[in-house]
Design an enzyme around this catalytic site. Sequence first.
Site, PDB file in Angstrom:
ATOM      1  N   ALA A   1       0.820  -1.207   0.000  1.00 39.80           N
ATOM      2  CA  ALA A   1       0.000   0.000   0.000  1.00 39.80           C
ATOM      3  C   ALA A   1       0.859   1.265   0.000  1.00 39.80           C
ATOM      4  O   ALA A   1       0.431   2.302  -0.507  1.00 39.80           O
ATOM      5  CB  ALA A   1      -0.953   0.003   1.192  1.00 39.80           C
ATOM      6  N   THR A   2       2.064   1.201   0.547  1.00 37.53           N
ATOM      7  CA  THR A   2       2.948   2.367   0.509  1.00 37.53           C
ATOM      8  C   THR A   2       3.217   2.752  -0.950  1.00 37.53           C
ATOM      9  O   THR A   2       3.059   3.920  -1.346  1.00 37.53           O
ATOM     10  CB  THR A   2       4.276   2.063   1.228  1.00 37.53           C
ATOM     11  OG1 THR A   2       3.993   1.807   2.605  1.00 37.53           O
ATOM     12  CG2 THR A   2       5.247   3.230   1.118  1.00 37.53           C
TER      13      THR A   2
ATOM     14  N   ASN B   1      -5.732   3.177  10.499  1.00 35.45           N
ATOM     15  CA  ASN B   1      -4.979   2.058  11.041  1.00 35.45           C
ATOM     16  C   ASN B   1      -4.831   2.104  12.556  1.00 35.45           C
ATOM     17  O   ASN B   1      -4.686   1.081  13.197  1.00 35.45           O
ATOM     18  CB  ASN B   1      -3.593   1.984  10.382  1.00 35.45           C
ATOM     19  CG  ASN B   1      -2.945   3.335  10.235  1.00 35.45           C
ATOM     20  OD1 ASN B   1      -3.521   4.246   9.618  1.00 35.45           O
ATOM     21  ND2 ASN B   1      -1.782   3.499  10.812  1.00 35.45           N
TER      22      ASN B   1
ATOM     23  N   GLN C   1      -6.540  -0.857   5.296  1.00 36.30           N
ATOM     24  CA  GLN C   1      -7.137  -1.471   6.485  1.00 36.30           C
ATOM     25  C   GLN C   1      -8.550  -1.987   6.228  1.00 36.30           C
ATOM     26  O   GLN C   1      -9.124  -2.654   7.084  1.00 36.30           O
ATOM     27  CB  GLN C   1      -7.170  -0.459   7.648  1.00 36.30           C
ATOM     28  CG  GLN C   1      -5.819  -0.119   8.213  1.00 36.30           C
ATOM     29  CD  GLN C   1      -5.178  -1.288   8.949  1.00 36.30           C
ATOM     30  OE1 GLN C   1      -5.810  -2.284   9.287  1.00 36.30           O
ATOM     31  NE2 GLN C   1      -3.883  -1.169   9.205  1.00 36.30           N
TER      32      GLN C   1
ATOM     33  N   SER D   1      -3.269  -3.653   0.400  1.00 32.49           N
ATOM     34  CA  SER D   1      -2.048  -4.335   0.791  1.00 32.49           C
ATOM     35  C   SER D   1      -2.372  -5.776   1.178  1.00 32.49           C
ATOM     36  O   SER D   1      -3.311  -6.019   1.938  1.00 32.49           O
ATOM     37  CB  SER D   1      -1.425  -3.606   1.980  1.00 32.49           C
ATOM     38  OG  SER D   1      -0.294  -4.301   2.426  1.00 32.49           O
ATOM     39  N   ALA D   2      -1.589  -6.722   0.681  1.00 30.25           N
ATOM     40  CA  ALA D   2      -1.882  -8.134   0.949  1.00 30.25           C
ATOM     41  C   ALA D   2      -1.675  -8.515   2.414  1.00 30.25           C
ATOM     42  O   ALA D   2      -2.461  -9.271   2.987  1.00 30.25           O
ATOM     43  CB  ALA D   2      -1.008  -9.022   0.051  1.00 30.25           C
ATOM     44  N   HIS D   3      -0.633  -7.967   3.033  1.00 29.95           N
ATOM     45  CA  HIS D   3      -0.291  -8.480   4.374  1.00 29.95           C
ATOM     46  C   HIS D   3      -1.229  -8.001   5.473  1.00 29.95           C
ATOM     47  O   HIS D   3      -1.150  -8.476   6.604  1.00 29.95           O
ATOM     48  CB  HIS D   3       1.172  -8.178   4.730  1.00 29.95           C
ATOM     49  CG  HIS D   3       1.470  -6.777   5.158  1.00 29.95           C
ATOM     50  ND1 HIS D   3       1.531  -6.413   6.487  1.00 29.95           N
ATOM     51  CD2 HIS D   3       1.724  -5.661   4.452  1.00 29.95           C
ATOM     52  CE1 HIS D   3       1.844  -5.126   6.572  1.00 29.95           C
ATOM     53  NE2 HIS D   3       1.965  -4.648   5.342  1.00 29.95           N
TER      54      HIS D   3
ATOM     55  N   THR E   1       9.671  -6.881 -12.778  1.00 27.28           N
ATOM     56  CA  THR E   1       9.152  -8.247 -12.887  1.00 27.28           C
ATOM     57  C   THR E   1       8.182  -8.520 -11.755  1.00 27.28           C
ATOM     58  O   THR E   1       8.451  -8.199 -10.591  1.00 27.28           O
ATOM     59  CB  THR E   1      10.316  -9.259 -12.852  1.00 27.28           C
ATOM     60  OG1 THR E   1      11.164  -8.987 -13.961  1.00 27.28           O
ATOM     61  CG2 THR E   1       9.807 -10.687 -12.920  1.00 27.28           C
TER      62      THR E   1
ATOM     63  N   CYS F   1       3.480   2.459  13.813  1.00 25.70           N
ATOM     64  CA  CYS F   1       4.510   2.907  12.878  1.00 25.70           C
ATOM     65  C   CYS F   1       5.477   3.882  13.525  1.00 25.70           C
ATOM     66  O   CYS F   1       6.603   4.016  13.092  1.00 25.70           O
ATOM     67  CB  CYS F   1       3.872   3.576  11.682  1.00 25.70           C
ATOM     68  SG  CYS F   1       2.588   2.576  10.955  1.00 25.70           S
TER      69      CYS F   1
HETATM   70  C1  LIG Z   1      -0.215  -0.792   6.509  1.00 23.31           C
HETATM   71  C2  LIG Z   1      -0.767   0.424   5.874  1.00 23.31           C
HETATM   72  C3  LIG Z   1      -0.121   1.030   4.793  1.00 23.31           C
HETATM   73  C4  LIG Z   1       1.202   0.526   4.263  1.00 23.31           C
HETATM   74  O1  LIG Z   1       1.031  -0.702   3.626  1.00 23.31           O
HETATM   75  P1  LIG Z   1       2.310  -1.585   3.242  1.00 23.31           P
HETATM   76  O2  LIG Z   1       1.737  -2.636   2.349  1.00 23.31           O
HETATM   77  O3  LIG Z   1       2.843  -2.134   4.515  1.00 23.31           O
HETATM   78  O4  LIG Z   1       3.263  -0.697   2.533  1.00 23.31           O
HETATM   79  C5  LIG Z   1      -0.696   2.134   4.237  1.00 23.31           C
HETATM   80  N1  LIG Z   1      -1.858   2.629   4.702  1.00 23.31           N
HETATM   81  C6  LIG Z   1      -2.506   2.080   5.747  1.00 23.31           C
HETATM   82  C7  LIG Z   1      -3.781   2.671   6.216  1.00 23.31           C
HETATM   83  C8  LIG Z   1      -1.986   0.963   6.371  1.00 23.31           C
HETATM   84  O5  LIG Z   1      -2.610   0.443   7.409  1.00 23.31           O
END
Ligand SMILES: *Cc1c(COP(=O)(O)O)cnc(C)c1O
Length: 408
Positions: free
Chosen positions: A75-76, A155, A183, A203-205, A244, A330
Amino acid sequence: MAITLPIYMDHLATTPVAPEVFEAMRPYFCERFGNPASRSHPFGWVAEEAVEQARAQVAHLLGCKAAEIVWTSGATESNNLAIKGVAAAYREKGRHLITSRIEHHAVLDTCKRLEQEGCQVTYLPVDRTGRVDPGDVERAIRKETILISIMAANNEIGTLQPIVEIGRIAKRHGVLFHTDAAQYVGKLPLSVDDWQVDLLSASAHKCYGPKGVGALYVRMTKPRVKLVPQMDGGGHEKGRRSGTINVPGCVGFGAACALAERELQTEPARLLALRERLRNDLWSKLDYLHLNGHPTDRLPGNLNVSFGFVEGESLLMALKGIAVSSGSACTSATLEPSYVLLALGLNAELAHASIRFGFGRSNTEEEVDYVSARVIESVARLRALSPLYDMALEGIDVKGTQRSLHAC
Ligand SMILES: *Cc1c(COP(=O)(O)O)cnc(C)c1O
């Protein structure tokens, strides 16, 4: 069921990869290792097919076309690509952006960078619950406004923003609308058309997929959003993001989205019940508690509490064996109080005294009861050492702390 320590209750920082997600990814490391850009042999075709199936899975969860999904590293990167990419592509139209004060650093610092390069940015305030007023958004729009970027869910405090209202305003004024939904995706149902968003970061994680993979939704029709790529190279992702593709990562994100879609029927209600169980227990046994964020319009798995007369760091230490976060996950390496909590109007003491509980798939009622008992016992012990707490009990106003606690 017995409890095993440590207990993970920090699912807003990251989530484990779900076992079925890992199984879906597994073949794409050693056997099906092809490069999807290799068009001349089956190794490449197999990888490409897997990546395209995953793209369709992500798109299905968001309610968009597969071609509108751009793979990123998280997501960054999605936020950077959306905001910088739009700022560069629409430079002729204008150089003004609108966002909020409680966005993730990936949005705030991107906006600050653009300011250094001559853009103007309006950082909207939020109310005591963490909500942006859609009226403020509308009033901030100028002739030269090119983008509104407001997160779907925060978040730290879990507050959900009035995205539908903001989307309607953006559309009415012909301004592009981006939302950081890192989120939100996979935790609550959403559709990019209902929201009328033009760009969306995921973001996947954060939803049981692997780290280092993300997606940016980019609307293709009505309007067709233009983006200047931020990564130059081989022109992958239709020129929108070179590099890639992380094949196992994308396969994992796709599988995580498919799993989330099935779990959306039941998991939000289950997490909400766990959160309310903890909240009710804490509030019935402790005084001087402050709920951070919106009482109801918040992520089901987020509870953020400030414990009056207790230091968040001391409480974290007392809660050894329980993984939660204090202030902001963070920024917790620094001792600065969270800018999100300060934006809600909390004083620095209360901002320092906050703990974020992040519930997820692994958490059970037994774990909640254990955590609750540990928190109650630890807060009581720490307060027994606090002369300020004694004074407060005797009715002495301690630097207005009581008043601010009771105000909410
Ligand atoms: C975790 C988070 C991000 C960053 O995501 P990453 O995939 O870790 O770079 C950005 N925005 C929000 C609101 C998040 O919670």
